[in-house]
Design a protein around this motif. Structure first.
Motif, PDB file in Angstrom:
ATOM      1  N   CYS B  77      -5.029  -0.232  19.944  1.00 38.46           N
ATOM      2  CA  CYS B  77      -5.665   0.148  21.207  1.00 38.46           C
ATOM      3  C   CYS B  77      -5.656  -1.072  22.136  1.00 38.46           C
ATOM      4  CB  CYS B  77      -7.082   0.616  20.941  1.00 38.46           C
ATOM      5  SG  CYS B  77      -8.014   0.900  22.459  1.00 38.46           S
ATOM      6  N   GLU B  78      -5.011  -0.920  23.266  1.00 42.90           N
ATOM      7  CA  GLU B  78      -4.825  -2.065  24.158  1.00 42.90           C
ATOM      8  C   GLU B  78      -6.167  -2.575  24.712  1.00 42.90           C
ATOM      9  OE1 GLU B  78      -2.265  -1.361  27.516  1.00 42.90           O
ATOM     10  OE2 GLU B  78      -1.611  -3.447  27.443  1.00 42.90           O
ATOM     11  N   ALA B  79      -7.027  -1.651  25.134  1.00 43.86           N
ATOM     12  CA  ALA B  79      -8.313  -2.064  25.707  1.00 43.86           C
ATOM     13  C   ALA B  79      -9.174  -2.764  24.658  1.00 43.86           C
ATOM     14  CB  ALA B  79      -9.043  -0.856  26.276  1.00 43.86           C
ATOM     15  N   CYS B  80      -9.201  -2.200  23.426  1.00 44.97           N
ATOM     16  CA  CYS B  80      -9.997  -2.811  22.359  1.00 44.97           C
ATOM     17  C   CYS B  80      -9.476  -4.210  22.046  1.00 44.97           C
ATOM     18  CB  CYS B  80      -9.940  -1.941  21.101  1.00 44.97           C
ATOM     19  SG  CYS B  80     -10.637  -0.296  21.315  1.00 44.97           S
ATOM     20  N   ALA B  81      -8.161  -4.369  22.051  1.00 46.49           N
ATOM     21  CA  ALA B  81      -7.555  -5.675  21.770  1.00 46.49           C
ATOM     22  C   ALA B  81      -7.877  -6.667  22.882  1.00 46.49           C
ATOM     23  CB  ALA B  81      -6.048  -5.526  21.599  1.00 46.49           C
ATOM     24  N   GLU B  82      -7.674  -6.254  24.113  1.00 43.31           N
ATOM     25  CA  GLU B  82      -7.928  -7.156  25.242  1.00 43.31           C
ATOM     26  C   GLU B  82      -9.393  -7.598  25.284  1.00 43.31           C
ATOM     27  OE1 GLU B  82      -5.903  -8.502  27.682  1.00 43.31           O
ATOM     28  OE2 GLU B  82      -4.227  -7.814  26.461  1.00 43.31           O
ATOM     29  N   ALA B  83     -10.311  -6.666  24.962  1.00 44.81           N
ATOM     30  CA  ALA B  83     -11.736  -6.997  24.971  1.00 44.81           C
ATOM     31  C   ALA B  83     -12.068  -8.090  23.972  1.00 44.81           C
ATOM     32  CB  ALA B  83     -12.569  -5.749  24.657  1.00 44.81           C
ATOM     33  N   ARG B  84     -11.219  -8.223  22.946  1.00 47.73           N
ATOM     34  CA  ARG B  84     -11.455  -9.223  21.900  1.00 47.73           C
ATOM     35  C   ARG B  84     -10.597 -10.473  22.086  1.00 47.73           C
ATOM     36  NH1 ARG B  84     -12.681  -4.311  20.404  1.00 47.73           N
ATOM     37  NH2 ARG B  84     -14.261  -3.913  18.821  1.00 47.73           N
ATOM     38  N   GLY B  85      -9.872 -10.531  23.185  1.00 43.27           N
ATOM     39  CA  GLY B  85      -9.033 -11.698  23.433  1.00 43.27           C
ATOM     40  C   GLY B  85      -7.710 -11.658  22.710  1.00 43.27           C
ATOM     41  N   HIS B  87      -4.216 -10.718  23.043  1.00 42.34           N
ATOM     42  CA  HIS B  87      -3.334 -10.401  24.152  1.00 42.34           C
ATOM     43  C   HIS B  87      -1.902 -10.143  23.675  1.00 42.34           C
ATOM     44  CE1 HIS B  87      -6.735 -11.447  26.547  1.00 42.34           C
ATOM     45  NE2 HIS B  87      -6.723 -12.702  26.162  1.00 42.34           N
ATOM     46  N   GLU B  88      -1.101  -9.679  24.606  1.00 46.42           N
ATOM     47  CA  GLU B  88       0.302  -9.372  24.291  1.00 46.42           C
ATOM     48  C   GLU B  88       0.992 -10.572  23.651  1.00 46.42           C
ATOM     49  OE1 GLU B  88       1.806  -6.171  25.729  1.00 46.42           O
ATOM     50  OE2 GLU B  88       3.028  -6.624  23.970  1.00 46.42           O
ATOM     51  N   ASN B  89       0.671 -11.761  24.152  1.00 47.97           N
ATOM     52  CA  ASN B  89       1.393 -12.953  23.692  1.00 47.97           C
ATOM     53  C   ASN B  89       0.948 -13.456  22.320  1.00 47.97           C
ATOM     54  OD1 ASN B  89      -1.038 -14.065  24.328  1.00 47.97           O
ATOM     55  ND2 ASN B  89      -0.308 -15.379  25.989  1.00 47.97           N
ATOM     56  N   ASN B  90      -0.134 -12.905  21.764  1.00 53.85           N
ATOM     57  CA  ASN B  90      -0.461 -13.276  20.381  1.00 53.85           C
ATOM     58  C   ASN B  90      -0.519 -12.048  19.469  1.00 53.85           C
ATOM     59  OD1 ASN B  90      -2.860 -12.274  21.357  1.00 53.85           O
ATOM     60  ND2 ASN B  90      -4.139 -13.976  20.702  1.00 53.85           N
ATOM     61  N   THR B  91       0.251 -11.027  19.868  1.00 59.35           N
ATOM     62  CA  THR B  91       0.332  -9.812  19.054  1.00 59.35           C
ATOM     63  C   THR B  91       1.489  -9.927  18.070  1.00 59.35           C
ATOM     64  OG1 THR B  91      -0.577  -8.464  20.828  1.00 59.35           O
ATOM     65  CG2 THR B  91       0.652  -7.307  19.139  1.00 59.35           C
ATOM     66  N   LEU B  92       1.223  -9.504  16.868  1.00 54.85           N
ATOM     67  CA  LEU B  92       2.233  -9.506  15.806  1.00 54.85           C
ATOM     68  C   LEU B  92       3.475  -8.734  16.267  1.00 54.85           C
ATOM     69  CD1 LEU B  92       2.192 -10.479  12.811  1.00 54.85           C
ATOM     70  CD2 LEU B  92       1.344  -8.202  12.219  1.00 54.85           C
ATOM     71  N   GLU B  93       4.633  -9.325  16.040  1.00 53.93           N
ATOM     72  CA  GLU B  93       5.872  -8.668  16.456  1.00 53.93           C
ATOM     73  C   GLU B  93       6.005  -7.306  15.759  1.00 53.93           C
ATOM     74  OE1 GLU B  93       9.308 -11.113  16.004  1.00 53.93           O
ATOM     75  OE2 GLU B  93      10.696  -9.523  16.604  1.00 53.93           O
ATOM     76  N   GLY B  94       6.312  -6.315  16.530  1.00 49.12           N
ATOM     77  CA  GLY B  94       6.485  -4.970  15.978  1.00 49.12           C
ATOM     78  C   GLY B  94       5.290  -4.063  16.204  1.00 49.12           C
ATOM     79  N   VAL B  95       4.121  -4.662  16.438  1.00 51.63           N
ATOM     80  CA  VAL B  95       2.928  -3.852  16.711  1.00 51.63           C
ATOM     81  C   VAL B  95       2.928  -3.467  18.185  1.00 51.63           C
ATOM     82  CG1 VAL B  95       0.403  -3.807  16.798  1.00 51.63           C
ATOM     83  CG2 VAL B  95       1.567  -4.936  14.893  1.00 51.63           C
ATOM     84  N   LYS B  96       2.792  -2.176  18.435  1.00 53.90           N
ATOM     85  CA  LYS B  96       2.762  -1.706  19.831  1.00 53.90           C
ATOM     86  C   LYS B  96       1.310  -1.650  20.323  1.00 53.90           C
ATOM     87  CE  LYS B  96       5.426   1.841  18.566  1.00 53.90           C
ATOM     88  NZ  LYS B  96       6.115   1.344  17.368  1.00 53.90           N
ATOM     89  N   ARG B  97       1.149  -1.631  21.613  1.00 54.35           N
ATOM     90  CA  ARG B  97      -0.188  -1.539  22.218  1.00 54.35           C
ATOM     91  C   ARG B  97      -0.181  -0.446  23.285  1.00 54.35           C
ATOM     92  NH1 ARG B  97      -2.942  -6.892  23.139  1.00 54.35           N
ATOM     93  NH2 ARG B  97      -2.630  -6.451  25.320  1.00 54.35           N
ATOM     94  N   PHE B  98      -1.032   0.524  23.093  1.00 43.56           N
ATOM     95  CA  PHE B  98      -1.139   1.613  24.073  1.00 43.56           C
ATOM     96  C   PHE B  98      -2.606   1.993  24.258  1.00 43.56           C
ATOM     97  CE2 PHE B  98       3.294   2.521  22.593  1.00 43.56           C
ATOM     98  CZ  PHE B  98       3.921   2.342  23.813  1.00 43.56           C
ATOM     99  N   SER B  99      -2.857   2.917  25.190  1.00 43.36           N
ATOM    100  CA  SER B  99      -4.212   3.414  25.376  1.00 43.36           C
ATOM    101  C   SER B  99      -4.512   4.521  24.361  1.00 43.36           C
ATOM    102  CB  SER B  99      -4.420   3.891  26.816  1.00 43.36           C
ATOM    103  OG  SER B  99      -3.445   4.831  27.150  1.00 43.36           O
ATOM    104  N   MET B 100      -5.769   4.967  24.366  1.00 41.55           N
ATOM    105  CA  MET B 100      -6.257   5.837  23.293  1.00 41.55           C
ATOM    106  C   MET B 100      -5.542   7.179  23.212  1.00 41.55           C
ATOM    107  SD  MET B 100     -10.267   4.975  23.729  1.00 41.55           S
ATOM    108  CE  MET B 100     -10.845   3.291  23.599  1.00 41.55           C
TER     109      MET B 100
END
Lengths: 137, 119
Positions: B77-85, B87-100
Motif C-alpha cells: 500500500c503506497e500511502a501506508c508505506a509513505e506514512a512510515r517513511g 519511499h520508492e527509493n528504498n523499496t525492495l526491487e520487485g515489490v510494487k506500490r499501489f493504492s488500496m
C-alpha cells in the motif's frame, strides 16, 4: 458482467490500532477499483461493526482536536457517502449501553444518502453468507 | 490451478504473521497456484530493502526475493508505506506500490482470499 462481494468485519475498537480505519479505507477504495477490472465488472463492499468494533461508531469523536487525526466517525460518513452498506450489531451496541442516538447514523451534512443500519447479529450473518470473501479487522 | 490473494497487515518485526503469509505463498506457488500478496499498514515494513537479518527478529527479504523470482506478486500500500517513511527509493526491487483498490482488484478474480489483519 461479474460482481465480487467483499465483507469487511470490524471487531476491534478504535485508537488501539489502525484496523478500523484500514477496513474503511480499503472498502471505500471499491470506488476506484474499476481501473483494474474489465468493463461492467465490479467489486462491492459491505462493512459490519461487531463486538468491540461497534465503539468505532460513537459520534462526536474528537481525534482531530486531540491527536490531529481524522476520526473513524469521518471515515464511516465517507463510507456512507460512497454508498457502502454499513451495519452495526444491535446486540453488541446494547451490550455497551449504547443505542442509535449514540452513534453516527448518517452523512447527511456531506451529502450522503445512505444510513447506518443497526441490525440484529442474525442479519449480519446473512450479509456475510452473501459475500464472496470476508476480511476480519 | 487457482489464484490466491493474501492480504497481510501485520508488521515484519513484532509478529510472525508475515512469516506465515510468506510461507503460505511459497506452498501455494509450489503447488502451481498464482499468488498475490498485498501488504498494508505495518505490513509494508516487508517492502523495505537492506533488511539486516538477526536471529531474534523476522527477516523476510531473502525468501521474498526468491519467491518473487518464482512469480509471487507482491504489492505494498503506497500511502501506508509513505506514512512510515518507506519511499520508492528504498523499496525492495520487485515489490510494487499501489493504492488500496489494487487489493480489491486482486480479490475480484481470486479463488480464495486470506486476509490477515494487523495487531
Amino acid at each position: 458482467m461479474a460482481t465480487t462481494k467483499l465483507g469487511f468485519i470490524v471487531q476491534r475498537p478504535g485508537l488501539k490500532s489502525e484496523n478500523q480505519k484500514l477496513a474503511l479505507t480499503h472498502a471505500i477504495a471499491s470506488q476506484s477499483v474499476e481501473i483494474y477490472l474489465d468493463d461492467d465488472d465490479e467489486v462491492l463492499c459491505d462493512v459490519a461493526f461487531i463486538g468491540d468494533g461497534v465503539l468505532n461508531c460513537i459520534k462526536d469523536q474528537k481525534t482531530l482536536e486531540n491527536y490531529d487525526l481524522n476520526s473513524t466517525e469521518s471515515h464511516v460518513k465517507m463510507g456512507l457517502l460512497c454508498d457502502l452498506n454499513i451495519f452495526v450489531c444491535k446486540e453488541d451496541l446494547e451490550k455497551f449501553g449504547l443505542s442509535e442516538s449514540d452513534i453516527v447514523m448518517d452523512a447527511n451534512e456531506i451529502g450522503g444518502d445512505m444510513d447506518v443500519r443497526v441490525v440484529p447479529y442474525d442479519e449480519i450473518t446473512k450479509m456475510m453468507e452473501e459475500m464472496n470473501h470476508l476480511l476480519f479487522f | 490451478m487457482g489464484k490466491l490473494t493474501i492480504g497481510c497487515f501485520a508488521s515484519l518485526v513484532g509478529s510472525t504473521n508475515l512469516d506465515f503469509a510468506v510461507k503460505l505463498s511459497a506452498a501455494a506457488l509450489e503447488k502451481g497456484h498464482k499468488v498475490d500478496l498485498w501488504v498494508s499498514g505495518n505490513g509494508t515494513m516487508i517492502s523495505i530493502e537492506d533488511q539486516r537479518p538477526f536471529k531474534d527478529y523476522s527477516s523476510l527479504q531473502k525468501p521474498l526475493e526468491e519467491l518473487m523470482a518464482k512469480g509471487l506478486n507482491v504489492t505494498a500500500c503506497e500511502a501506508c508505506a509513505e506514512a512510515r517513511g518507506y519511499h520508492e527509493n528504498n523499496t525492495l526491487e520487485g515489490v510494487k506500490r499501489f493504492s488500496m483498490d489494487w487489493y480489491l482488484g486482486s480479490a475480484f478474480d481470486a479463488d480464495r482470499m486470506l486476509h490477515i489483519g494487523g495487531e
